[in-house]
Scaffold this motif. Structure first.
Motif, PDB file in Angstrom:
ATOM      1  N   UNK A 104       0.855  -1.182   0.000  1.00  0.00           N
ATOM      2  CA  UNK A 104       0.000   0.000   0.000  1.00  0.00           C
ATOM      3  C   UNK A 104       0.894   1.236   0.000  1.00  0.00           C
ATOM      4  N   UNK A 105       0.602   2.183  -0.904  1.00  0.00           N
ATOM      5  CA  UNK A 105       1.470   3.349  -1.052  1.00  0.00           C
ATOM      6  C   UNK A 105       0.625   4.622  -1.105  1.00  0.00           C
ATOM      7  N   UNK A 106       0.968   5.569  -0.258  1.00  0.00           N
ATOM      8  CA  UNK A 106       0.357   6.895  -0.277  1.00  0.00           C
ATOM      9  C   UNK A 106       1.349   7.873  -0.896  1.00  0.00           C
ATOM     10  N   UNK A 107       0.823   8.824  -1.682  1.00  0.00           N
ATOM     11  CA  UNK A 107       1.720   9.839  -2.238  1.00  0.00           C
ATOM     12  C   UNK A 107       0.968  11.150  -2.402  1.00  0.00           C
ATOM     13  N   UNK A 108       1.711  12.216  -2.586  1.00  0.00           N
ATOM     14  CA  UNK A 108       1.150  13.548  -2.784  1.00  0.00           C
ATOM     15  C   UNK A 108       1.527  14.002  -4.188  1.00  0.00           C
ATOM     16  N   UNK A 109       0.544  14.053  -5.093  1.00  0.00           N
ATOM     17  CA  UNK A 109       0.833  14.393  -6.487  1.00  0.00           C
ATOM     18  C   UNK A 109       1.305  15.834  -6.645  1.00  0.00           C
ATOM     19  N   UNK A 110       1.075  16.654  -5.617  1.00  0.00           N
ATOM     20  CA  UNK A 110       1.506  18.051  -5.690  1.00  0.00           C
ATOM     21  C   UNK A 110       2.927  18.244  -5.168  1.00  0.00           C
ATOM     22  N   UNK A 111       3.539  17.159  -4.675  1.00  0.00           N
ATOM     23  CA  UNK A 111       4.889  17.232  -4.131  1.00  0.00           C
ATOM     24  C   UNK A 111       5.865  16.404  -4.934  1.00  0.00           C
ATOM     25  N   UNK A 112       6.906  15.968  -4.277  1.00  0.00           N
ATOM     26  CA  UNK A 112       7.924  15.160  -4.943  1.00  0.00           C
ATOM     27  C   UNK A 112       7.345  13.802  -5.326  1.00  0.00           C
ATOM     28  N   UNK A 113       7.671  13.330  -6.512  1.00  0.00           N
ATOM     29  CA  UNK A 113       7.141  12.061  -6.986  1.00  0.00           C
ATOM     30  C   UNK A 113       7.855  10.869  -6.372  1.00  0.00           C
ATOM     31  N   UNK A 114       7.159   9.743  -6.327  1.00  0.00           N
ATOM     32  CA  UNK A 114       7.758   8.479  -5.923  1.00  0.00           C
ATOM     33  C   UNK A 114       7.530   7.490  -7.045  1.00  0.00           C
ATOM     34  N   UNK A 115       8.365   6.473  -7.137  1.00  0.00           N
ATOM     35  CA  UNK A 115       8.270   5.472  -8.195  1.00  0.00           C
ATOM     36  C   UNK A 115       7.343   4.338  -7.754  1.00  0.00           C
ATOM     37  N   UNK A 118       6.379   1.408 -12.066  1.00  0.00           N
ATOM     38  CA  UNK A 118       7.156   1.974 -13.175  1.00  0.00           C
ATOM     39  C   UNK A 118       6.663   3.365 -13.584  1.00  0.00           C
ATOM     40  N   UNK A 119       6.066   4.067 -12.629  1.00  0.00           N
ATOM     41  CA  UNK A 119       5.527   5.402 -12.888  1.00  0.00           C
ATOM     42  C   UNK A 119       5.978   6.360 -11.798  1.00  0.00           C
ATOM     43  N   UNK A 120       6.365   7.574 -12.187  1.00  0.00           N
ATOM     44  CA  UNK A 120       6.652   8.617 -11.216  1.00  0.00           C
ATOM     45  C   UNK A 120       5.354   9.355 -10.931  1.00  0.00           C
ATOM     46  N   UNK A 121       5.003   9.494  -9.673  1.00  0.00           N
ATOM     47  CA  UNK A 121       3.680  10.006  -9.295  1.00  0.00           C
ATOM     48  C   UNK A 121       3.569  11.528  -9.286  1.00  0.00           C
ATOM     49  N   UNK A 122       4.632  12.241  -9.586  1.00  0.00           N
ATOM     50  CA  UNK A 122       4.571  13.707  -9.598  1.00  0.00           C
ATOM     51  C   UNK A 122       3.502  14.163 -10.594  1.00  0.00           C
ATOM     52  N   UNK A 123       2.517  14.892 -10.110  1.00  0.00           N
ATOM     53  CA  UNK A 123       1.457  15.402 -10.975  1.00  0.00           C
ATOM     54  C   UNK A 123       0.401  14.391 -11.361  1.00  0.00           C
ATOM     55  N   UNK A 124       0.457  13.178 -10.813  1.00  0.00           N
ATOM     56  CA  UNK A 124      -0.493  12.118 -11.175  1.00  0.00           C
ATOM     57  C   UNK A 124      -1.589  12.046 -10.113  1.00  0.00           C
ATOM     58  N   UNK A 125      -2.689  12.750 -10.344  1.00  0.00           N
ATOM     59  CA  UNK A 125      -3.823  12.738  -9.405  1.00  0.00           C
ATOM     60  C   UNK A 125      -4.663  11.506  -9.696  1.00  0.00           C
ATOM     61  N   UNK A 126      -4.372  10.419  -8.999  1.00  0.00           N
ATOM     62  CA  UNK A 126      -4.999   9.148  -9.354  1.00  0.00           C
ATOM     63  C   UNK A 126      -4.987   8.202  -8.158  1.00  0.00           C
ATOM     64  N   UNK A 140      -3.005  11.401  -1.941  1.00  0.00           N
ATOM     65  CA  UNK A 140      -3.601  12.067  -0.777  1.00  0.00           C
ATOM     66  C   UNK A 140      -3.563  13.577  -0.907  1.00  0.00           C
ATOM     67  N   UNK A 141      -2.786  14.092  -1.892  1.00  0.00           N
ATOM     68  CA  UNK A 141      -2.593  15.528  -1.990  1.00  0.00           C
ATOM     69  C   UNK A 141      -3.645  16.241  -2.809  1.00  0.00           C
ATOM     70  N   UNK A 142      -4.165  15.573  -3.858  1.00  0.00           N
ATOM     71  CA  UNK A 142      -5.092  16.239  -4.763  1.00  0.00           C
ATOM     72  C   UNK A 142      -6.381  15.436  -4.944  1.00  0.00           C
ATOM     73  N   UNK A 143      -6.278  14.202  -5.434  1.00  0.00           N
ATOM     74  CA  UNK A 143      -7.465  13.423  -5.790  1.00  0.00           C
ATOM     75  C   UNK A 143      -8.400  13.169  -4.618  1.00  0.00           C
ATOM     76  N   UNK A 144      -7.877  12.572  -3.550  1.00  0.00           N
ATOM     77  CA  UNK A 144      -8.744  12.214  -2.426  1.00  0.00           C
ATOM     78  C   UNK A 144      -9.390  13.433  -1.776  1.00  0.00           C
ATOM     79  N   UNK A 145      -8.649  14.527  -1.529  1.00  0.00           N
ATOM     80  CA  UNK A 145      -9.317  15.723  -0.981  1.00  0.00           C
ATOM     81  C   UNK A 145     -10.373  16.288  -1.921  1.00  0.00           C
ATOM     82  N   UNK A 146     -10.114  16.236  -3.230  1.00  0.00           N
ATOM     83  CA  UNK A 146     -11.078  16.758  -4.201  1.00  0.00           C
ATOM     84  C   UNK A 146     -12.375  15.948  -4.148  1.00  0.00           C
ATOM     85  N   UNK A 147     -12.266  14.623  -4.107  1.00  0.00           N
ATOM     86  CA  UNK A 147     -13.447  13.765  -4.009  1.00  0.00           C
ATOM     87  C   UNK A 147     -14.201  14.017  -2.706  1.00  0.00           C
TER      88      UNK A 147
END
Length: 479
Positions: A104-115, A118-126, A140-147
């Motif tokens: 399970x991986x949490x990330x913030x698309x508005x911050x630094x990306x994580x791999x 095979x995808x860097x999550x920077x800017x990926x609101x998904x 957790x940075x964009x998509x979930x708060x928006x929903x």
């Protein structure tokens, strides 16, 4: 909407409607009459929906988490969904044990990306499931708060339950009916259906962390499906296609009303018969309202709508109502917006300014209505009441509201005909879903504008009419 219809999917629908509109004959089983006070057998409730208060958070290992509200919501969701599948997978799939997702991986698309995957999550609101390492990740940075802001916390639960549905597909393998080469639309429809399975369990009070009402709460979940639908004009055959709102809501409802085996049965044949999603064609011009949207206050389109409705119900033998714009006075019914049906005079009154508000789609970043089909369906619903009056059906109460939704769907079905005065275009049925879920929608309202409380039942009745025609409406929703 437009004037012509092309496409294989449309021809399938026309064939289905043609056969369904025939007169009933001896030996044809009667449709099971629904209980208008229930949702797929459950009582309609209006209580609180969302996280249960006072319940300790689940303890799952999450990479890159910040411990904030969105991560807690995600973790509690996934813990409950895994509990559901630990119980239901062996029950419905020959004793097969459910293995929890490995990562399970949490990330913030508005911050630094994580791999991840095979995808860097920077800017990926998904939010997504990755079979490469059996992982579920979320933004957790964009998509979930928006929903959460738009539809409430259960929209987040909806999205993550869908992603766990993909994990279930991977873990079931051949038993789930999908493989690496399965078209994405089949996988996505199954995942929506599996999410419906889980929400039935929540509605039955079995979830540790969440509760949902089968009235307003479930309506919000279905509205989430509208928000995360494919854009109008997207082909169902496109790689990555998820489905229109109309199709996604249908899959969710199949899961809510059925069991996981029903979801695993969604295959290519069902998709060919049921999926309504279509591309725009050369006939879908932009009249200034966006492609596929007509100006609902244009006299020629209102005339075509009236002719379309007359054609749709001409076999009923009913005298069509008279259309009137402006103020109407009804002695035996309440005036409703944006259209009114007056039984005493057999008149449909149209409030043009209010109709325009619904029929004008919003521009990017601005508030607005929905689209032309949503507005035209409001008028169609009042026309449908005139058919019910002429054929002796009551015009008040929940059954009348569902019958109205079904008959409006039956009219919508006739607009798939290549000879129709108005024809269905891509995105129209999604507009119907959005309007059906509105608190004051007339599409599933009786003559006084009293709306059926369950959005789930509203959409189901409309879909019944769309696929099976008006004959089913009077059989299934007669009382």
């Amino acid at each position: 909407m437009g004037r012509r219809l092309v496409g294989v999917s449309a021809l399938v629908l026309v064939s289905a409607l043609t056969s369904a509109c025939a007169q009933a004959v001896d030996g044809v089983p009667k449709a099971v009459k629904p209980d208008v006070t229930k949702v797929a057998g459950l009582e309609i409730t209006t209580g609180e929906s969302g996280p249960k208060p006072g319940v300790p958070d689940a303890d799952l290992r999450v990479e890159n988490a910040d411990g904030g509200e969105m991560d807690r919501l995600a973790v509690n969701t996934l813990a409950d969904v895994e509990e559901y599948w630990a119980e239901k997978m062996p029950e419905h799939f020959a004793g097969k044990k459910f293995e929890p997702v490995k990562r399970l991986v949490s990330y913030d698309s508005t911050g630094a990306g994580v791999e991840i995957c095979r995808t860097n999550t920077a800017g990926v609101a998904n939010a997504f499931y990755c079979s490469l390492d059996d992982s579920i990740a979320w933004d957790r940075g964009d998509l979930l708060p928006m929903l959460d802001d738009a539809f409430g916390p259960m929209s987040v639960v909806t999205v993550l339950a869908h992603e766990m549905g993909h994990a279930v597909q991977y873990k079931l393998g051949a038993q789930g009916g999908v493989n690496q080469g399965t078209p994405s639309i089949i996988k996505e429809q199954q995942a929506d259906c599996y999410a419906g399975n889980f929400f039935r369990w929540v509605a039955e009070g079995k979830s540790k962390h969440f509760r949902i009402s089968t009235g307003p709460g479930l309506n919000q979940v279905l509205a989430t499906m509208f928000f995360i639908r494919d854009a109008a004009g997207t082909s169902a055959e496109k790689q990555g296609a998820h489905g229109s709102a109309f199709d996604r809501v249908a899959a969710f409802q199949f899961g809510f009303a059925g069991d996981p085996k029903r979801c695993a049965q969604i295959d290519e044949q069902e998709i060919k018969e049921r999926i309504t999603q279509q591309k725009f064609d050369s006939q879908d011009v932009d009249t200034g309202q966006g492609k596929g949207n007509l100006k609902v206050d244009d006299r020629k389109y209102l005339q075509l709508l009236e002719e379309s409705l007359r054609d749709a119900f001409n076999q009923s033998g009913a005298t069509p109502p008279t259309f009137k714009q402006g103020d109407v006075a009804c002695t035996d019914a309440k005036v409703t917006s944006p259209a009114t049906y007056c039984p005493a005079t057999n008149t449909v009154g149209i409030d043009l300014p209010d109709l325009v508000k619904i029929g004008t789609p919003p521009k990017r970043g601005q508030k607005g209505g929905i689209g032309d089909f949503a507005a035209f369906a409001e008028i169609a619903s009042r026309f449908a009441l005139s058919i019910q009056k002429a054929t002796g059906y009551p015009l008040e109460g929940p059954a009348a509201g569902l019958r109205t939704a079904c008959l409006t769907g039956a009219w919508a079905g006739t607009t798939t005909d290549a000879k129709a005065k108005l024809r269905l275009s891509s995105g129209d049925l999604d507009e119907a879903v959005a309007e059906l879920l509105a608190d004051r929608s007339l599409i599933a309202a009786d003559v006084n504008g009293t709306v059926v409380p369950s959005g789930f039942a509203r959409v189901e009745a409309f879909r019944d009419g769309f696929f099976d025609g008006s004959g089913l409406c009077t059989r299934k929703y007669s009382e």
